[in-house]
Design an enzyme around this catalytic site. Structure first.
Site, PDB file in Angstrom:
ATOM      1  N   MET A  72      28.410  32.616  35.265  1.00 23.44           N
ATOM      2  CA  MET A  72      29.741  34.005  36.263  1.00 23.44           C
ATOM      3  C   MET A  72      30.964  32.467  36.335  1.00 23.44           C
ATOM      4  SD  MET A  72      29.047  36.832  36.032  1.00 23.44           S
ATOM      5  CE  MET A  72      30.582  37.263  36.894  1.00 23.44           C
ATOM      6  N   ARG A  73      30.664  31.941  35.121  1.00 22.43           N
ATOM      7  CA  ARG A  73      32.128  30.781  35.639  1.00 22.43           C
ATOM      8  C   ARG A  73      32.987  30.631  34.215  1.00 22.43           C
ATOM      9  NH1 ARG A  73      32.354  27.726  39.905  1.00 22.43           N
ATOM     10  NH2 ARG A  73      33.601  26.494  39.273  1.00 22.43           N
ATOM     11  N   LEU A  75      35.223  28.937  31.980  1.00 21.93           N
ATOM     12  CA  LEU A  75      34.460  27.161  31.121  1.00 21.93           C
ATOM     13  C   LEU A  75      36.204  26.919  30.960  1.00 21.93           C
ATOM     14  CD1 LEU A  75      32.051  28.825  28.702  1.00 21.93           C
ATOM     15  CD2 LEU A  75      32.459  26.719  30.614  1.00 21.93           C
ATOM     16  N   ASN A  89      29.300  35.277  24.767  1.00 26.10           N
ATOM     17  CA  ASN A  89      28.893  36.409  26.034  1.00 26.10           C
ATOM     18  C   ASN A  89      29.044  37.649  26.043  1.00 26.10           C
ATOM     19  OD1 ASN A  89      29.281  35.942  29.261  1.00 26.10           O
ATOM     20  ND2 ASN A  89      31.559  36.935  28.554  1.00 26.10           N
ATOM     21  N   HIS A  91      30.142  41.069  27.954  1.00 20.33           N
ATOM     22  CA  HIS A  91      30.559  41.273  28.872  1.00 20.33           C
ATOM     23  C   HIS A  91      30.472  42.927  29.182  1.00 20.33           C
ATOM     24  CE1 HIS A  91      33.995  41.823  31.447  1.00 20.33           C
ATOM     25  NE2 HIS A  91      34.777  43.010  30.789  1.00 20.33           N
ATOM     26  N   THR A 123      36.387  32.435  24.036  1.00 18.40           N
ATOM     27  CA  THR A 123      37.549  31.718  23.630  1.00 18.40           C
ATOM     28  C   THR A 123      38.224  31.208  24.863  1.00 18.40           C
ATOM     29  OG1 THR A 123      39.176  33.612  23.618  1.00 18.40           O
ATOM     30  CG2 THR A 123      38.185  32.809  21.215  1.00 18.40           C
ATOM     31  N   ASP A 127      37.338  37.157  28.214  1.00 12.95           N
ATOM     32  CA  ASP A 127      36.738  37.341  27.599  1.00 12.95           C
ATOM     33  C   ASP A 127      37.730  38.738  26.735  1.00 12.95           C
ATOM     34  OD1 ASP A 127      34.526  38.234  29.655  1.00 12.95           O
ATOM     35  OD2 ASP A 127      36.378  39.503  31.182  1.00 12.95           O
ATOM     36  N   GLN A 155      21.844  48.719  27.638  1.00 18.79           N
ATOM     37  CA  GLN A 155      22.370  48.861  26.446  1.00 18.79           C
ATOM     38  C   GLN A 155      22.670  46.769  25.921  1.00 18.79           C
ATOM     39  OE1 GLN A 155      22.656  50.814  23.352  1.00 18.79           O
ATOM     40  NE2 GLN A 155      21.681  51.963  24.465  1.00 18.79           N
ATOM     41  N   GLU A 156      22.572  46.303  26.769  1.00 14.40           N
ATOM     42  CA  GLU A 156      23.287  44.850  26.551  1.00 14.40           C
ATOM     43  C   GLU A 156      22.053  44.412  26.455  1.00 14.40           C
ATOM     44  OE1 GLU A 156      24.941  42.732  30.084  1.00 14.40           O
ATOM     45  OE2 GLU A 156      25.285  45.181  31.016  1.00 14.40           O
TER      46      GLU A 156
HETATM   47  N1  3YE Z   1      35.490  31.223  29.472  1.00 17.38           N
HETATM   48  C1  3YE Z   1      36.677  30.861  29.413  1.00 17.38           C
HETATM   49  N2  3YE Z   1      36.759  32.551  28.309  1.00 17.38           N
HETATM   50  C2  3YE Z   1      35.212  33.657  27.597  1.00 17.38           C
HETATM   51  N3  3YE Z   1      33.356  32.332  30.868  1.00 17.38           N
HETATM   52  C3  3YE Z   1      32.385  33.299  31.076  1.00 17.38           C
HETATM   53  C4  3YE Z   1      33.315  33.956  29.533  1.00 17.38           C
HETATM   54  C5  3YE Z   1      34.643  33.390  28.726  1.00 17.38           C
HETATM   55  C6  3YE Z   1      34.394  32.157  30.162  1.00 17.38           C
HETATM   56  O1  3YE Z   1      35.485  34.747  27.921  1.00 17.38           O
HETATM   57  N4  3YE Z   1      36.880  30.011  28.858  1.00 17.38           N
HETATM   58  C7  3YE Z   1      34.225  34.559  37.037  1.00 17.38           C
HETATM   59  C8  3YE Z   1      34.624  34.088  35.959  1.00 17.38           C
HETATM   60  C9  3YE Z   1      34.523  35.724  35.240  1.00 17.38           C
HETATM   61  C10 3YE Z   1      35.016  33.706  38.225  1.00 17.38           C
HETATM   62  O2  3YE Z   1      36.293  33.512  38.478  1.00 17.38           O
HETATM   63  N5  3YE Z   1      33.940  32.943  38.545  1.00 17.38           N
HETATM   64  C11 3YE Z   1      34.447  30.807  39.553  1.00 17.38           C
HETATM   65  C12 3YE Z   1      33.216  30.982  39.667  1.00 17.38           C
HETATM   66  C13 3YE Z   1      32.427  32.269  40.466  1.00 17.38           C
HETATM   67  C14 3YE Z   1      30.965  31.961  40.870  1.00 17.38           C
HETATM   68  O3  3YE Z   1      30.452  30.199  40.732  1.00 17.38           O
HETATM   69  O4  3YE Z   1      30.485  32.462  41.445  1.00 17.38           O
HETATM   70  C15 3YE Z   1      34.895  30.377  38.570  1.00 17.38           C
HETATM   71  O5  3YE Z   1      35.557  29.686  39.150  1.00 17.38           O
HETATM   72  O6  3YE Z   1      34.602  30.007  37.239  1.00 17.38           O
HETATM   73  C16 3YE Z   1      31.778  33.933  31.683  1.00 17.38           C
HETATM   74  C17 3YE Z   1      31.771  35.095  31.877  1.00 17.38           C
HETATM   75  C18 3YE Z   1      32.432  34.565  33.329  1.00 17.38           C
HETATM   76  C19 3YE Z   1      33.272  35.638  34.378  1.00 17.38           C
END
Ligand code: 3YE
Length: 191
Positions: A72-73, A75, A89, A91, A123, A127, A155-156
């Site tokens: 859930m971070r 990147l 990933n 979604h 990327t 998402d 489905q996932e």
């Molecule tokens: N990073 C990039 N591109 C993508 N990470 C994920 C997919 C994906 C990616 O396509 N560059 C929610 C993130 C959304 C959020 O705000 N997370 C927080 C931390 C929350 C926690 O630790 O529980 C943050 O600061 O990153 C994977 C899915 C990302 C979900």
């Protein structure tokens, strides 16, 4: 992650790495004899430092493919670029609809009749990476976020292992942002 471990894929799962020491997936992985590791984000003073440590840990296992599952971070572009074309990933929505969090609530709010999940290359823009495969489910009149989530999750559990299988079989390529999936089956799972 458990569905992937149990799908009997023609791959070696090199390791399961979490940013949380209490992630259930670590226990599940260990019970399947898979290497586990934790890189705890709060031990790093910046997102970049965490991502550097995470990459170093991943690289210890020299994987061909990096699969985000319940991760859930966000990147950093540096991290994403390092694994370009081999970082995926899943979604829980039919992207580009409903990126971000709370996708099932949003789908019900908007009144869509079809919902689902999307496997995509990662990327820098969350998402928004090139779509590899999608699976659709109907939205029913009496759905709650939970019942809809359960239908999508089913489905996932099918399409994510399938994607990894296709990857292992060299059937998936990414060229200039466009994905080709070479398979006798349609790219889209059935309703
Ligand atoms: N990073 C990039 N591109 C993508 N990470 C994920 C997919 C994906 C990616 O396509 N560059 C929610 C993130 C959304 C959020 O705000 N997370 C927080 C931390 C929350 C926690 O630790 O529980 C943050 O600061 O990153 C994977 C899915 C990302 C979900």
């Amino acid at each position: 992650m458990q569905a992937i471990l149990e799908a009997k894929l023609p791959v070696e799962i090199a390791a399961v790495i979490s940013n949380k020491a209490d992630a259930k997936g670590l226990e599940t992985a260990a019970s399947h004899g898979v290497n586990t590791a934790v890189v705890y984000h709060k031990q790093y003073s910046s997102r970049a430092d965490f991502d550097t440590a995470l990459a170093a840990k991943i690289d210890e296992f020299s994987p061909d493919l990096v699969v985000l599952a319940g991760f859930m971070r966000i990147l950093t572009p540096e991290f994403v670029t390092r694994y370009q074309g081999r970082l995926i990933n899943i979604h829980p929505a039919l992207l580009p609809a409903f990126p971000g969090l709370n996708t099932h609530e949003k789908a019900l709010q908007e009144g869509v009749k079809i919902h689902g999940c999307t496997v995509h290359f990662v990327t820098p823009t969350v998402d928004h990476g090139p779509i590899i495969v999608q699976a659709a489910v109907p939205v029913l009149d009496d759905d709650t976020p939970d019942t809809l989530a359960a239908r999508v999750l089913e489905q996932e559990h099918l399409v994510y292992p399938q994607t990894i299988r296709w990857f292992a079989e060299d059937r998936i390529s990414l060229d200039q942002g466009k994905v080709t999936v070479r398979t006798s089956r349609a790219n889209t799972a059935a309703l």
